[in-house]
Design a protein around this motif. Structure first.
Motif, PDB file in Angstrom:
ATOM      1  N   PRO A 158      34.314  14.213 -10.814  1.00  0.00           N
ATOM      2  CA  PRO A 158      33.500  13.917 -11.999  1.00  0.00           C
ATOM      3  C   PRO A 158      33.887  12.587 -12.635  1.00  0.00           C
ATOM      4  O   PRO A 158      34.864  11.951 -12.234  1.00  0.00           O
ATOM      5  N   TRP A 159      33.159  12.230 -13.697  1.00  0.00           N
ATOM      6  CA  TRP A 159      33.368  10.898 -14.315  1.00  0.00           C
ATOM      7  C   TRP A 159      34.207  10.957 -15.591  1.00  0.00           C
ATOM      8  O   TRP A 159      34.511   9.922 -16.168  1.00  0.00           O
ATOM      9  N   ASN A 160      34.627  12.150 -16.024  1.00  0.00           N
ATOM     10  CA  ASN A 160      35.251  12.160 -17.361  1.00  0.00           C
ATOM     11  C   ASN A 160      36.721  11.770 -17.374  1.00  0.00           C
ATOM     12  O   ASN A 160      37.200  11.086 -18.266  1.00  0.00           O
ATOM     13  N   GLY A 221      27.655  12.688  -1.635  1.00  0.00           N
ATOM     14  CA  GLY A 221      28.105  14.033  -2.042  1.00  0.00           C
ATOM     15  C   GLY A 221      27.532  15.107  -1.140  1.00  0.00           C
ATOM     16  O   GLY A 221      28.254  15.983  -0.637  1.00  0.00           O
ATOM     17  N   ALA A 222      26.234  15.028  -0.902  1.00  0.00           N
ATOM     18  CA  ALA A 222      25.577  16.021  -0.043  1.00  0.00           C
ATOM     19  C   ALA A 222      26.012  15.850   1.412  1.00  0.00           C
ATOM     20  O   ALA A 222      26.266  16.833   2.118  1.00  0.00           O
ATOM     21  N   PHE A 223      26.157  14.605   1.869  1.00  0.00           N
ATOM     22  CA  PHE A 223      26.547  14.365   3.275  1.00  0.00           C
ATOM     23  C   PHE A 223      27.916  14.991   3.550  1.00  0.00           C
ATOM     24  O   PHE A 223      28.160  15.556   4.614  1.00  0.00           O
ATOM     25  N   LEU A 224      28.802  14.896   2.567  1.00  0.00           N
ATOM     26  CA  LEU A 224      30.128  15.505   2.741  1.00  0.00           C
ATOM     27  C   LEU A 224      30.048  17.029   2.716  1.00  0.00           C
ATOM     28  O   LEU A 224      30.674  17.719   3.516  1.00  0.00           O
ATOM     29  N   SER A 225      29.249  17.552   1.774  1.00  0.00           N
ATOM     30  CA  SER A 225      29.200  19.016   1.588  1.00  0.00           C
ATOM     31  C   SER A 225      28.711  19.733   2.828  1.00  0.00           C
ATOM     32  O   SER A 225      29.089  20.857   3.104  1.00  0.00           O
ATOM     33  N   GLU A 226      27.839  19.076   3.583  1.00  0.00           N
ATOM     34  CA  GLU A 226      27.242  19.746   4.749  1.00  0.00           C
ATOM     35  C   GLU A 226      27.894  19.324   6.067  1.00  0.00           C
ATOM     36  O   GLU A 226      27.548  19.849   7.121  1.00  0.00           O
ATOM     37  N   LYS A 240      26.138  23.877 -12.127  1.00  0.00           N
ATOM     38  CA  LYS A 240      24.933  23.893 -11.269  1.00  0.00           C
ATOM     39  C   LYS A 240      25.151  23.048 -10.012  1.00  0.00           C
ATOM     40  O   LYS A 240      24.656  23.352  -8.933  1.00  0.00           O
ATOM     41  N   THR A 241      25.951  22.005 -10.127  1.00  0.00           N
ATOM     42  CA  THR A 241      26.267  21.207  -8.939  1.00  0.00           C
ATOM     43  C   THR A 241      27.121  22.028  -7.982  1.00  0.00           C
ATOM     44  O   THR A 241      26.954  21.983  -6.765  1.00  0.00           O
ATOM     45  N   GLY A 242      28.024  22.820  -8.552  1.00  0.00           N
ATOM     46  CA  GLY A 242      28.868  23.678  -7.732  1.00  0.00           C
ATOM     47  C   GLY A 242      28.050  24.638  -6.875  1.00  0.00           C
ATOM     48  O   GLY A 242      28.327  24.821  -5.679  1.00  0.00           O
ATOM     49  N   ILE A 393      27.616  21.022 -23.895  1.00  0.00           N
ATOM     50  CA  ILE A 393      27.028  19.750 -24.325  1.00  0.00           C
ATOM     51  C   ILE A 393      27.831  18.590 -23.759  1.00  0.00           C
ATOM     52  O   ILE A 393      27.291  17.575 -23.336  1.00  0.00           O
ATOM     53  N   PHE A 394      29.149  18.760 -23.723  1.00  0.00           N
ATOM     54  CA  PHE A 394      30.069  17.802 -23.100  1.00  0.00           C
ATOM     55  C   PHE A 394      30.008  16.443 -23.802  1.00  0.00           C
ATOM     56  O   PHE A 394      29.989  15.381 -23.183  1.00  0.00           O
ATOM     57  N   GLY A 395      29.983  16.498 -25.128  1.00  0.00           N
ATOM     58  CA  GLY A 395      30.004  15.292 -25.966  1.00  0.00           C
ATOM     59  C   GLY A 395      30.754  15.576 -27.249  1.00  0.00           C
ATOM     60  O   GLY A 395      31.289  16.678 -27.431  1.00  0.00           O
TER      61      GLY A 395
HETATM   62  N1  LIG Z   1      36.766  22.613 -14.771  1.00  0.00           N
HETATM   63  C1  LIG Z   1      37.287  21.400 -14.770  1.00  0.00           C
HETATM   64  O1  LIG Z   1      38.506  21.202 -14.536  1.00  0.00           O
HETATM   65  C2  LIG Z   1      36.394  20.223 -15.056  1.00  0.00           C
HETATM   66  C3  LIG Z   1      36.989  18.970 -15.200  1.00  0.00           C
HETATM   67  C4  LIG Z   1      36.156  17.877 -15.480  1.00  0.00           C
HETATM   68  C5  LIG Z   1      34.772  18.017 -15.588  1.00  0.00           C
HETATM   69  N2  LIG Z   1      34.246  19.255 -15.427  1.00  0.00           N
HETATM   70  C6  LIG Z   1      32.798  19.445 -15.564  1.00  0.00           C
HETATM   71  O2  LIG Z   1      32.107  18.348 -14.928  1.00  0.00           O
HETATM   72  C7  LIG Z   1      30.901  18.077 -15.645  1.00  0.00           C
HETATM   73  C8  LIG Z   1      30.840  16.614 -16.010  1.00  0.00           C
HETATM   74  O3  LIG Z   1      31.079  15.860 -14.829  1.00  0.00           O
HETATM   75  P1  LIG Z   1      29.844  15.263 -13.986  1.00  0.00           P
HETATM   76  O4  LIG Z   1      28.685  14.983 -14.876  1.00  0.00           O
HETATM   77  O5  LIG Z   1      30.381  14.173 -13.124  1.00  0.00           O
HETATM   78  O6  LIG Z   1      29.457  16.489 -13.062  1.00  0.00           O
HETATM   79  P2  LIG Z   1      28.340  16.462 -11.912  1.00  0.00           P
HETATM   80  O7  LIG Z   1      28.325  17.815 -11.354  1.00  0.00           O
HETATM   81  O8  LIG Z   1      27.089  15.845 -12.374  1.00  0.00           O
HETATM   82  O9  LIG Z   1      28.948  15.440 -10.796  1.00  0.00           O
HETATM   83  C9  LIG Z   1      30.236  15.642 -10.301  1.00  0.00           C
HETATM   84  C10 LIG Z   1      30.312  15.022  -8.920  1.00  0.00           C
HETATM   85  O10 LIG Z   1      29.434  15.745  -8.067  1.00  0.00           O
HETATM   86  C11 LIG Z   1      28.592  14.847  -7.371  1.00  0.00           C
HETATM   87  N3  LIG Z   1      27.340  15.529  -7.082  1.00  0.00           N
HETATM   88  C12 LIG Z   1      26.264  15.670  -7.894  1.00  0.00           C
HETATM   89  N4  LIG Z   1      25.291  16.382  -7.277  1.00  0.00           N
HETATM   90  C13 LIG Z   1      25.779  16.699  -6.031  1.00  0.00           C
HETATM   91  C14 LIG Z   1      25.264  17.396  -4.897  1.00  0.00           C
HETATM   92  N5  LIG Z   1      24.046  17.933  -4.923  1.00  0.00           N
HETATM   93  N6  LIG Z   1      26.040  17.512  -3.791  1.00  0.00           N
HETATM   94  C15 LIG Z   1      27.281  16.971  -3.758  1.00  0.00           C
HETATM   95  N7  LIG Z   1      27.826  16.286  -4.790  1.00  0.00           N
HETATM   96  C16 LIG Z   1      27.073  16.163  -5.905  1.00  0.00           C
HETATM   97  C17 LIG Z   1      28.447  13.673  -8.293  1.00  0.00           C
HETATM   98  O11 LIG Z   1      28.060  12.518  -7.589  1.00  0.00           O
HETATM   99  C18 LIG Z   1      29.865  13.563  -8.857  1.00  0.00           C
HETATM  100  O12 LIG Z   1      30.708  12.860  -7.968  1.00  0.00           O
HETATM  101  C19 LIG Z   1      30.944  18.961 -16.882  1.00  0.00           C
HETATM  102  O13 LIG Z   1      30.187  20.128 -16.651  1.00  0.00           O
HETATM  103  C20 LIG Z   1      32.408  19.350 -17.011  1.00  0.00           C
HETATM  104  O14 LIG Z   1      32.600  20.581 -17.654  1.00  0.00           O
HETATM  105  C21 LIG Z   1      35.011  20.371 -15.172  1.00  0.00           C
END
Ligand SMILES: NC(=O)c1ccc[n+]([C@@H]2O[C@H](COP(=O)([O-])OP(=O)(O)OC[C@H]3O[C@@H](n4cnc5c(N)ncnc54)[C@H](O)[C@@H]3O)[C@@H](O)[C@H]2O)c1
Ligand SMILES: O=C/C=C/C=C(\O)C(=O)O
Length: 488
Positions: A158-160, A221-226, A240-242, A393-395
């Motif tokens: 993620p970017w945070n 991201g998708a290329f790696l996941s599959e 939802k990305t998970g 909300i994450f802000g």
């Molecule tokens: N639980 C934790 O330890 C933790 C830590 C930090 C952030 N977060 C969560 O992360 C979110 C914020 O981060 P974000 O906006 O980068 O999350 P995000 O899910 O939008 O993106 C995270 C990563 O997933 C990649 N990604 C997006 N769609 C994908 C797909 N379909 N297939 C494969 N990869 C994909 C993105 O390019 C990025 O590198 C918040 O929900 C926050 O709660 C959780």
């Protein structure tokens, strides 16, 4: 401060495959933007499917190369060196992180970069302490466990907290002898790019660490996941990305470690020390502009002290300084980008429509006309069913709600699909243990927030994650274990 020399630094970010940086194929690049100024600071090469495959093949081959013969001690020494190099470059890395994210520079130094070095130093030590299970079964048989690297690990980040979270994955992965293909978030490519240079400088063999930039769907991201040759995926990001990544990984039955979203309760009982509560709750609400998965964005306050808490919390929040992330006195920088700015502002508007009372904040600072800045915002008079109380909300936005009884607040705190973190404030020892044991979160802090010991299990339950990171838990993911039985 040294950062003056790095304040305007930016780096064009290329993919790093099999020990070398490669230029973008067909010039496929995207812009990198500084969210605090809205300026374009450089370009990033978007990895193609072929380049992701090349990175995975390099990581797979490296397992059988010199890296596969490294002893635990040699891996430990390498990790320590990488940690040392991060510290030697702390100002440059913090400046890059600040430019990528908009967070205050002093926060990047203390929370992100120094912790990234600690991640490497911690696992450099921890890996040398690991033993293997063994059992003597009635003098009939001897059992002992043997561990081996899990293999090629895709790291989707993620970017945070870009470097903190990337190294939280990479350090134990390398300690375990596995190899990595890292994909940083598209919004924050710079420190990951600099990290692979430091890994090279430390002497890591080619192919052990690879870096592919890009997006999610129909991108790296998708290329790696599959990818069929990726053995395990460690992902940190939105829930939802998970689910999307899990679906992509299912056909090849990959091992997954997920750190996902949260909507963490902060529960404040009337017997707590209010000054201590206020000082820490400011941090748990607004650190990194509220862009920390563990931020306590649902604040429940026992009714007897609700009015006093709200008044004092608002007053202290109004004192927070919003502005230039490189100004040492800045408390609140910009959020990470335009899209996220609009998402958070959208939730503030929803709060208004839901009948919320915005006691402070609620918009962009009147004095700042450039950059994605949002005032720290406190909202009251919402109900447990309102979206701003239920959705992440994450802000820099928190909701404050009164509660009457212990059972009431536990039930309300648990009434969510998330289960990541929680903070409880009370000086009643029995109540602290009793409530902590009933909160459905993977991480529960009592009278503190974000106090971390890297040996502890870290992660969420329900829709906040799968698996745990930290100490031995990390090795459970980055290793495979066999049990050997010798008949005596
Ligand atoms: N639980 C934790 O330890 C933790 C830590 C930090 C952030 N977060 C969560 O992360 C979110 C914020 O981060 P974000 O906006 O980068 O999350 P995000 O899910 O939008 O993106 C995270 C990563 O997933 C990649 N990604 C997006 N769609 C994908 C797909 N379909 N297939 C494969 N990869 C994909 C993105 O390019 C990025 O590198 C918040 O929900 C926050 O709660 C959780
Ligand atoms: O934004 C989420 C923060 C995650 C923090 C960690 O994973 C950690 O401190 O190890």
């Amino acid at each position: 401060m040294q950062h003056a020399t790095f304040k305007t630094k930016s780096i064009n970010c290329r993919n790093f495959i099999n020990g070398e940086f490669i230029d973008a194929i067909d010039g496929k690049v995207f812009e990198n933007i500084n969210p605090a100024t809205e300026e374009v600071i450089g370009w990033v090469a978007e990895a193609t499917r072929e380049e992701v495959d090349a990175a995975v093949q390099s990581a797979k081959a490296a397992l059988k190369g010199p890296w596969g013969k490294f002893t635990v001690k040699e891996r430990s020494l390498l990790l320590r060196r990488i940690g040392d190099l991060i510290l030697e470059n702390v100002e440059e890395l913090a400046a890059l992180e600040t430019i990528d994210t908009g967070k205050p520079y002093h926060l990047a130094i203390e929370m992100d970069i120094k912790r990234a070095a600690h991640n490497f130093h911690f696992f450099a030590d921890y890996v040398t302490s690991l033993g293997n299970e063994s059992y003597n079964q009635d003098n009939m048989a001897l059992h002992y466990s043997v561990t081996r690297p899990v293999g090629v690990v895709a790291m989707i980040n993620p970017w945070n907290l870009p470097l903190l979270l990337l190294t939280w994955k990479l350090a134990p992965c390398l300690a375990a002898g596995s190899t990595a293909v890292m994909k940083p978030a598209e919004l924050t490519p710079m420190t990951a790019t600099r990290l692979v240079e430091l890994c090279q400088e430390a002497g890591i063999p080619d192919g052990v660490v690879n870096l592919v930039h890009g997006f999610g769907g129909n991108s790296a991201g998708a290329f790696l996941s599959e990818h069929p040759d990726v053995d395990a995926i460690t992902f940190t990001g939105e829930t939802k990305t998970g689910t999307t990544i899990m679906k992509a990984a299912a056909p090849t039955l990959k091992k997954v470690s997920f750190e996902l979203g949260g909507k963490n309760p902060t529960i404040i009982f009337k017997d707590s020390d209010l000054d201590e509560v206020l000082a820490t709750t400011l941090k748990s609400s607004f650190t990194n502009q509220g862009q920390v998965c563990l931020c306590g964005s649902r604040i429940y306050v026992e009714r007897d002290i609700y009015k006093e808490f709200v008044e004092k919390f608002v007053a202290r929040t109004k004192e927070l300084k919003i502005g230039d992330p490189f100004d040492a006195t800045t408390d609140i920088g910009s959020v990470v980008g335009k899209e996220h700015y609009e998402k958070v502002m959208g939730y503030i508007q929803i709060a208004r429509e839901e009948g919320g009372n915005i006691l402070t904040g609620g918009g962009r600072p009147a004095t700042i006309d450039k950059g994605y800045y949002i005032e720290p915002t406190i909202i009251t008079d919402l109900t447990d069913q309102d979206r701003c109380v239920r959705e992440e909300i994450f802000g820099p936005v928190v909701t404050v709600l009164p509660f009457d009884t212990e059972d009431d607040v536990i039930s309300r705190a648990n009434d969510t699909n998330y289960g990541l973190g929680a903070t409880i404030w009370t000086n009643d020892l029995r109540r602290a243990h009793r409530v902590a044991g009933q909160i459905e979160s993977g991480i529960v802090w009592v009278n503190t927030w974000y106090l971390r010991d890297l040996r502890t299990p870290f992660g969420g339950m329900k829709h906040s994650g799968i698996g745990r990171e930290g100490g031995a838990h990390s090795f459970e993911f980055y290793c495979e274990v066999s049990n050997v039985t010798i008949k005596l």
